[in-house]
Design a protein around this motif. Structure first.
Motif, PDB file in Angstrom:
ATOM      1  N   ILE A  26     -52.871   4.052 -11.479  1.00 48.70           N
ATOM      2  CA  ILE A  26     -52.599   3.914 -12.918  1.00 48.70           C
ATOM      3  C   ILE A  26     -51.657   5.038 -13.310  1.00 48.70           C
ATOM      4  N   GLU A  32     -56.005   1.774  -6.313  1.00 48.34           N
ATOM      5  CA  GLU A  32     -55.612   1.395  -7.671  1.00 48.34           C
ATOM      6  C   GLU A  32     -54.862   2.584  -8.271  1.00 48.34           C
ATOM      7  N   TRP A  75     -55.335   7.878  -9.287  1.00 46.07           N
ATOM      8  CA  TRP A  75     -55.687   7.006  -8.163  1.00 46.07           C
ATOM      9  C   TRP A  75     -57.197   6.823  -8.138  1.00 46.07           C
ATOM     10  N   GLY A 105     -61.919  -2.260 -14.862  1.00 47.60           N
ATOM     11  CA  GLY A 105     -62.436  -3.110 -13.805  1.00 47.60           C
ATOM     12  C   GLY A 105     -63.560  -4.002 -14.269  1.00 47.60           C
ATOM     13  N   ILE A 143     -58.005  -3.760 -13.283  1.00 44.33           N
ATOM     14  CA  ILE A 143     -57.950  -3.035 -12.025  1.00 44.33           C
ATOM     15  C   ILE A 143     -59.125  -3.503 -11.160  1.00 44.33           C
ATOM     16  N   ARG A 144     -58.978  -3.347  -9.848  1.00 43.01           N
ATOM     17  CA  ARG A 144     -60.052  -3.708  -8.923  1.00 43.01           C
ATOM     18  C   ARG A 144     -60.857  -2.446  -8.605  1.00 43.01           C
ATOM     19  N   ALA A 145     -61.636  -1.989  -9.548  1.00 43.80           N
ATOM     20  CA  ALA A 145     -62.395  -0.757  -9.373  1.00 43.80           C
ATOM     21  C   ALA A 145     -63.554  -0.740 -10.344  1.00 43.80           C
ATOM     22  N   TRP A 165     -48.756  -5.785  -9.591  1.00 43.52           N
ATOM     23  CA  TRP A 165     -48.242  -4.758 -10.496  1.00 43.52           C
ATOM     24  C   TRP A 165     -48.206  -5.320 -11.906  1.00 43.52           C
ATOM     25  N   SER A 213     -52.237  -2.455  -8.243  1.00 43.54           N
ATOM     26  CA  SER A 213     -53.329  -2.688  -7.310  1.00 43.54           C
ATOM     27  C   SER A 213     -52.683  -2.935  -5.953  1.00 43.54           C
ATOM     28  N   VAL A 228     -50.036  -0.395 -14.008  1.00 45.19           N
ATOM     29  CA  VAL A 228     -51.109  -0.450 -13.015  1.00 45.19           C
ATOM     30  C   VAL A 228     -50.574  -1.120 -11.764  1.00 45.19           C
ATOM     31  N   PRO A 280     -60.596   1.301  -4.749  1.00 43.32           N
ATOM     32  CA  PRO A 280     -60.887  -0.073  -5.159  1.00 43.32           C
ATOM     33  C   PRO A 280     -62.291  -0.494  -4.743  1.00 43.32           C
TER      34      PRO A 280
END
Length: 234
Positions: free
Chosen positions: A65, A63, A117, A149, A158-160, A129, A94, A92, A120
Motif C-alpha cells: 500500500i 500486499e 507492506w 481485507g 487487499i488480501r490481508a 493493482w 496485491s 494498492v 497476505p
C-alpha cells in the motif's frame, strides 16, 4: 503495550535520488529492535527526487500500500497498468504469484510517500493493482478505511487480515478507534503531533499498540494520520 518510535531511532537510507527512514528493519536497513506489528512488517518513509524512481523490479506474495504524502507517484507494471497517484490518495498492489513494476516521480518537485507492506492471507493469487482518490474532507475528524481485507465499502481491497485508515484532525480535535481482540495497531502522523493513549507522537514517528482495546487520540496541532490495524501473527 505501547512502543513509541522517535525519528532518531528509525533506520535511515540515503541513495542519491532516494532518502528514507524505515520503521521496521528490511534489507539490512532499519532498527532490528523494531519487530513487526501483526502482519505489518514494512513501513518505509521515502522521499524520491524529481524525475527519478524505482526501476522495473519484481514482487510476489505481498500486499503493498503506497500512501502519497506530497507530490505524486506514477506506477507502471508488466500487466499493462499505469497510473498516477497524488498526495492524500493511495494505490494498492496485491503482488500474488508475481508482478514486475516501476514507481517514478515524474514531477518537478520531490515526492514523499509511506510504503506499507503487509503479509497476505493467501498466496500465489492473481496479481492486481488499483488506485483511487480519497478526498481529505471525508476524513475530517474521523478515521476512514482506505484499504481493507474485510470488504469494507469504498476501501480498496487487499488480501490481508488488516486495514489501513486515514484521518485529518484539527488542533484540539479528539477521536478514537476500537481495536478488536487479537489485533494490533500502528500509527504514524504524516504531519502534526498527537497524543495517543497518553503518549505524544510527532510527525513521521511511529507508535505500535499491542493488547490495547482502543486508541484515544487528541490533536496537539493540525494532523494527518495513517493507521494500520492488523490481526496478530500466529
Amino acid at each position: 503495550m505501547i512502543e513509541h518510535k522517535p525519528l532518531a531511532e528509525l533506520g535511515t537510507l540515503k541513495a542519491g535520488w532516494l532518502t528514507g527512514r524505515q520503521h521496521f528493519p528490511i534489507g539490512g536497513y532499519g532498527n532490528p529492535a523494531h519487530r513487526s506489528v501483526g502482519h505489518l512488517y514494512v513501513w518505509n518513509d521515502d522521499e524520491i527526487a524529481p524525475h527519478t524512481g524505482f526501476p522495473l523490479h519484481p514482487h510476489a506474495n505481498v500486499e503493498i500500500i503506497t500512501y502519497v504524502r506530497e507530490g505524486a507517484i506514477t506506477h507502471e507494471d508488466d500487466l499493462g497498468n499505469k497510473g498516477r497517484t497524488k498526495a492524500g490518495d493511495i494505490q494498492v498492489m496485491s503482488a500474488g504469484r508475481g508482478i514486475r513494476h516501476s514507481e517514478h516521480n515524474d514531477e518537478d518537485v520531490p515526492t514523499r510517500i509511506f510504503q506499507i507492506w503487509i503479509e497476505p492471507n493467501q498466496r500465489n493469487g492473481e496479481p492486481i493493482w488499483s488506485a483511487q482518490p480519497f478526498p481529505k474532507a471525508d476524513r475530517a475528524g474521523r478515521f476512514v478505511a482506505l484499504a481493507s481485507g474485510y470488504r469494507t465499502p469504498d476501501a480498496l481491497p487487499i488480501r490481508a487480515d488488516a486495514e489501513v485508515f486515514g484521518a485529518l484532525l484539527h488542533t484540539g480535535d479528539k477521536t478514537s478507534m476500537d481495536v478488536a481482540p487479537g489485533h494490533s495497531a500502528y500509527l504514524v502522523p504524516t504531519v502534526g503531533s498527537v497524543i495517543v493513549n497518553g503518549v505524544r507522537v510527532a510527525a513521521r514517528e511511529g507508535l505500535a499498540l499491542r493488547n490495547e482495546p482502543s486508541l484515544e487520540i487528541e490533536a496537539l496541532s493540525d494532523a494527518e494520520l495513517v493507521l494500520v490495524i492488523s490481526a496478530d501473527s500466529t
